[in-house]
Design a protein around this motif. Sequence first.
Motif, PDB file in Angstrom:
ATOM      1  N   GLN A  16       0.494  -0.917  -0.095  1.00 33.89           N
ATOM      2  CA  GLN A  16       0.047   0.308   0.252  1.00 33.89           C
ATOM      3  C   GLN A  16       0.903   1.191  -0.333  1.00 33.89           C
ATOM      4  O   GLN A  16       0.381   2.436  -0.742  1.00 33.89           O
ATOM      5  N   ILE A  17       2.175   1.134   0.530  1.00 33.35           N
ATOM      6  CA  ILE A  17       2.987   2.428   0.883  1.00 33.35           C
ATOM      7  C   ILE A  17       4.128   2.795  -0.346  1.00 33.35           C
ATOM      8  O   ILE A  17       3.743   3.446  -0.751  1.00 33.35           O
ATOM      9  N   LEU A  18       3.744   1.386  -1.479  1.00 34.25           N
ATOM     10  CA  LEU A  18       4.681   1.560  -2.770  1.00 34.25           C
ATOM     11  C   LEU A  18       3.849   1.892  -3.698  1.00 34.25           C
ATOM     12  O   LEU A  18       3.855   1.686  -4.820  1.00 34.25           O
ATOM     13  N   LYS A  19       2.458   2.421  -3.427  1.00 31.57           N
ATOM     14  CA  LYS A  19       1.388   2.316  -4.306  1.00 31.57           C
ATOM     15  C   LYS A  19       0.952   0.952  -5.328  1.00 31.57           C
ATOM     16  O   LYS A  19       1.061   1.333  -6.256  1.00 31.57           O
ATOM     17  N   VAL A  20       1.566  -0.443  -4.797  1.00 31.27           N
ATOM     18  CA  VAL A  20       0.663  -1.327  -5.137  1.00 31.27           C
ATOM     19  C   VAL A  20       0.061  -2.038  -4.594  1.00 31.27           C
ATOM     20  O   VAL A  20       0.060  -3.080  -3.819  1.00 31.27           O
ATOM     21  N   PRO A  21      -1.225  -1.343  -4.539  1.00 28.89           N
ATOM     22  CA  PRO A  21      -2.831  -1.776  -3.558  1.00 28.89           C
ATOM     23  C   PRO A  21      -2.994  -3.598  -3.364  1.00 28.89           C
ATOM     24  O   PRO A  21      -3.884  -3.151  -4.730  1.00 28.89           O
ATOM     25  N   LEU A  22      -2.308  -4.266  -2.729  1.00 27.48           N
ATOM     26  CA  LEU A  22      -3.476  -5.387  -3.061  1.00 27.48           C
ATOM     27  C   LEU A  22      -4.004  -6.109  -1.270  1.00 27.48           C
ATOM     28  O   LEU A  22      -2.961  -5.315  -0.297  1.00 27.48           O
ATOM     29  N   SER A  23      -4.831  -7.169  -1.387  1.00 21.78           N
ATOM     30  CA  SER A  23      -4.772  -7.385   0.092  1.00 21.78           C
ATOM     31  C   SER A  23      -4.394  -8.861   0.262  1.00 21.78           C
ATOM     32  O   SER A  23      -3.667  -8.949  -0.201  1.00 21.78           O
ATOM     33  N   ARG A  24      -4.184  -8.275   1.152  1.00 23.46           N
ATOM     34  CA  ARG A  24      -3.796  -9.410   2.047  1.00 23.46           C
ATOM     35  C   ARG A  24      -4.089 -11.479   2.082  1.00 23.46           C
ATOM     36  O   ARG A  24      -2.818 -11.756   1.620  1.00 23.46           O
ATOM     37  N   THR A  25      -5.198 -11.486   0.808  1.00 24.91           N
ATOM     38  CA  THR A  25      -5.464 -12.475   0.643  1.00 24.91           C
ATOM     39  C   THR A  25      -4.755 -12.772  -0.515  1.00 24.91           C
ATOM     40  O   THR A  25      -4.094 -13.799  -0.976  1.00 24.91           O
ATOM     41  N   SER A  26      -5.199 -11.317  -1.666  1.00 26.14           N
ATOM     42  CA  SER A  26      -4.041 -11.320  -2.674  1.00 26.14           C
ATOM     43  C   SER A  26      -2.959 -11.711  -2.522  1.00 26.14           C
ATOM     44  O   SER A  26      -2.110 -12.381  -3.366  1.00 26.14           O
ATOM     45  N   LEU A  28      -1.355 -13.386   0.119  1.00 29.29           N
ATOM     46  CA  LEU A  28      -1.214 -15.181   0.293  1.00 29.29           C
ATOM     47  C   LEU A  28      -1.168 -16.336  -1.339  1.00 29.29           C
ATOM     48  O   LEU A  28      -0.432 -16.507  -0.813  1.00 29.29           O
ATOM     49  N   PHE A  29      -2.441 -15.450  -1.566  1.00 30.86           N
ATOM     50  CA  PHE A  29      -2.413 -16.281  -3.304  1.00 30.86           C
ATOM     51  C   PHE A  29      -1.059 -16.477  -3.875  1.00 30.86           C
ATOM     52  O   PHE A  29      -0.971 -17.267  -4.510  1.00 30.86           O
ATOM     53  N   HIS A  30      -0.183 -15.829  -4.039  1.00 30.05           N
ATOM     54  CA  HIS A  30       0.458 -15.086  -5.299  1.00 30.05           C
ATOM     55  C   HIS A  30       1.928 -15.537  -4.190  1.00 30.05           C
ATOM     56  O   HIS A  30       2.598 -16.178  -5.113  1.00 30.05           O
ATOM     57  N   LEU A  31       1.742 -15.330  -3.114  1.00 30.53           N
ATOM     58  CA  LEU A  31       3.053 -16.280  -2.268  1.00 30.53           C
ATOM     59  C   LEU A  31       2.830 -17.598  -2.575  1.00 30.53           C
ATOM     60  O   LEU A  31       3.640 -18.641  -2.910  1.00 30.53           O
ATOM     61  N   MET A  32       1.278 -18.063  -2.697  1.00 25.93           N
ATOM     62  CA  MET A  32       1.526 -19.584  -2.183  1.00 25.93           C
ATOM     63  C   MET A  32       2.093 -20.326  -4.397  1.00 25.93           C
ATOM     64  O   MET A  32       2.128 -21.954  -4.680  1.00 25.93           O
ATOM     65  N   ARG A  33       1.425 -19.235  -5.321  1.00 24.95           N
ATOM     66  CA  ARG A  33       2.052 -19.774  -6.354  1.00 24.95           C
ATOM     67  C   ARG A  33       3.254 -19.624  -6.479  1.00 24.95           C
ATOM     68  O   ARG A  33       3.724 -20.439  -8.015  1.00 24.95           O
ATOM     69  N   LEU A  34       4.406 -18.762  -6.027  1.00 27.84           N
ATOM     70  CA  LEU A  34       6.219 -19.546  -6.555  1.00 27.84           C
ATOM     71  C   LEU A  34       6.574 -20.692  -6.124  1.00 27.84           C
ATOM     72  O   LEU A  34       5.360 -21.947  -5.138  1.00 27.84           O
ATOM     73  N   ARG A  35       7.247 -21.156  -6.613  1.00 29.46           N
ATOM     74  CA  ARG A  35       7.600 -22.937  -6.443  1.00 29.46           C
ATOM     75  C   ARG A  35       9.008 -22.587  -5.681  1.00 29.46           C
ATOM     76  O   ARG A  35      10.030 -21.808  -6.106  1.00 29.46           O
ATOM     77  N   LEU A  36       9.009 -22.670  -4.384  1.00 28.53           N
ATOM     78  CA  LEU A  36      10.142 -22.471  -3.816  1.00 28.53           C
ATOM     79  C   LEU A  36      11.255 -23.522  -4.163  1.00 28.53           C
ATOM     80  O   LEU A  36      11.427 -23.949  -4.844  1.00 28.53           O
ATOM     81  N   PRO A  37      12.442 -23.147  -4.220  1.00 29.97           N
ATOM     82  CA  PRO A  37      13.329 -23.497  -4.534  1.00 29.97           C
ATOM     83  C   PRO A  37      14.124 -25.102  -3.493  1.00 29.97           C
ATOM     84  O   PRO A  37      13.658 -24.957  -2.263  1.00 29.97           O
ATOM     85  N   ASP A  49      -0.161 -23.737  10.779  1.00 32.71           N
ATOM     86  CA  ASP A  49      -1.012 -23.207   9.876  1.00 32.71           C
ATOM     87  C   ASP A  49      -1.444 -22.250   9.550  1.00 32.71           C
ATOM     88  O   ASP A  49      -0.808 -21.309  10.665  1.00 32.71           O
ATOM     89  N   PHE A  50      -2.150 -21.736   8.667  1.00 30.67           N
ATOM     90  CA  PHE A  50      -2.297 -19.593   8.637  1.00 30.67           C
ATOM     91  C   PHE A  50      -4.165 -20.498   7.894  1.00 30.67           C
ATOM     92  O   PHE A  50      -4.105 -20.548   6.717  1.00 30.67           O
ATOM     93  N   ALA A  51      -4.966 -18.942   8.130  1.00 31.47           N
ATOM     94  CA  ALA A  51      -5.948 -18.551   7.838  1.00 31.47           C
ATOM     95  C   ALA A  51      -5.811 -17.816   6.206  1.00 31.47           C
ATOM     96  O   ALA A  51      -5.658 -16.766   6.575  1.00 31.47           O
ATOM     97  N   LEU A  52      -6.370 -18.161   5.267  1.00 26.66           N
ATOM     98  CA  LEU A  52      -6.367 -17.404   4.154  1.00 26.66           C
ATOM     99  C   LEU A  52      -7.094 -16.634   3.672  1.00 26.66           C
ATOM    100  O   LEU A  52      -7.631 -15.751   3.626  1.00 26.66           O
ATOM    101  N   TYR A  53      -8.538 -16.723   4.518  1.00 25.01           N
ATOM    102  CA  TYR A  53     -10.011 -15.896   4.589  1.00 25.01           C
ATOM    103  C   TYR A  53     -10.978 -17.449   4.859  1.00 25.01           C
ATOM    104  O   TYR A  53     -11.482 -18.276   4.522  1.00 25.01           O
ATOM    105  N   ALA A  54     -12.142 -16.313   5.907  1.00 28.24           N
ATOM    106  CA  ALA A  54     -12.786 -17.651   6.845  1.00 28.24           C
ATOM    107  C   ALA A  54     -12.218 -19.231   7.557  1.00 28.24           C
ATOM    108  O   ALA A  54     -11.304 -18.974   7.784  1.00 28.24           O
ATOM    109  N   ASP A  55     -12.828 -19.951   6.108  1.00 27.19           N
ATOM    110  CA  ASP A  55     -12.379 -21.552   6.923  1.00 27.19           C
ATOM    111  C   ASP A  55     -11.178 -22.055   5.960  1.00 27.19           C
ATOM    112  O   ASP A  55     -11.643 -23.336   5.670  1.00 27.19           O
ATOM    113  N   VAL A  56     -10.558 -21.954   5.378  1.00 25.31           N
ATOM    114  CA  VAL A  56     -10.102 -21.639   4.318  1.00 25.31           C
ATOM    115  C   VAL A  56      -8.428 -21.605   5.233  1.00 25.31           C
ATOM    116  O   VAL A  56      -8.123 -20.622   4.658  1.00 25.31           O
ATOM    117  N   TYR A  57      -7.617 -22.626   5.091  1.00 23.24           N
ATOM    118  CA  TYR A  57      -6.423 -22.621   5.936  1.00 23.24           C
ATOM    119  C   TYR A  57      -5.079 -23.033   4.590  1.00 23.24           C
ATOM    120  O   TYR A  57      -5.346 -24.067   3.622  1.00 23.24           O
TER     121      TYR A  57
END
Length: 205
Positions: A16-26, A28-37, A49-57
Motif C-alpha cells: 500500500q505504501i509502494l502504491k501497489v494496493p493488494l489485499s492480504r489474501t491476494s 498470500l495467493f501470489h505467495l502460494m503460486r511461487l515455486r520454492l527452491p 497453519d495459517f488462515a487465508l480467509y474464513a475457514d480456508v487454511y
Amino acid sequence: MTGVRLAGRGGARLLQILKVPLSRTSVLFHLMRLRLPPAAVPRVLGVDDFALYADVYGTLLVDAETRLPIELWEGRDAEQVTAWLRTHPGVEVVCRDGSLVYRQGITEGAPEAVQVSGRFHLWQGLSKRVGDIAAAHRGCLPAAVPEPEATPSQAEPVGPSAQPDTTARRHAKRLFEAVHAVTDTGRSINAIARELGLNRRTVSK
C-alpha cells in the motif's frame, strides 16, 4: 518477495505504501503460486497453519533452525504432512501447534521424530490454563487476599490562610471585603452591583 518476507498482512501494508494496493489474501495467493527452491531436509521442522480467509487454511513448513520456508500448500490435512515426511526422511524434531491433525500426520510420516510445541503455543496454552484455573477458583480468591490496612486519615484541607498569596487572590479578597462592607447597610444585591460596578452573580456569590 514482499509476501515471502512479510506474509499477508504485513506485505499488504508495505505494498500500500509502494502504491501497489493488494489485499492480504491476494498477497498470500501470489505467495502460494511461487515455486520454492529445493532445500535440504531440515533436522528441526516447523509445521503450522495459517488462515487465508474464513475457514480456508494453508500449511507452512519451515526450517526451525534457519527460519527459512520449505513448503507451502493449501489445506491442513494429516495426509499431506505424512506424504511430505515420507518423501523427505531425516527430520529428527518437529515443532508444531496443538492440532491433532498435524500430530497424526507427523506420527505416521516420521514416527521416530520427536514432537514439541512451539514457544508461542506453549505461552498460549499456559495462559489459557491459568485463566481456566482462576475462573474455576474465583470463589476462593477473596479469602486469599489479605485485608487492606487502615489508611491514615486524610490531611485537613488547606485553609484560605495557607494558600499562596497571588495577585488574583489579593484582588478577590478586596472584592470580598468591599461587597461585605456594603451588604451591612441592607441594600439589595442589584444596588450593590451597580455601586461597585460588578456583575450581580459575582456579588451574590
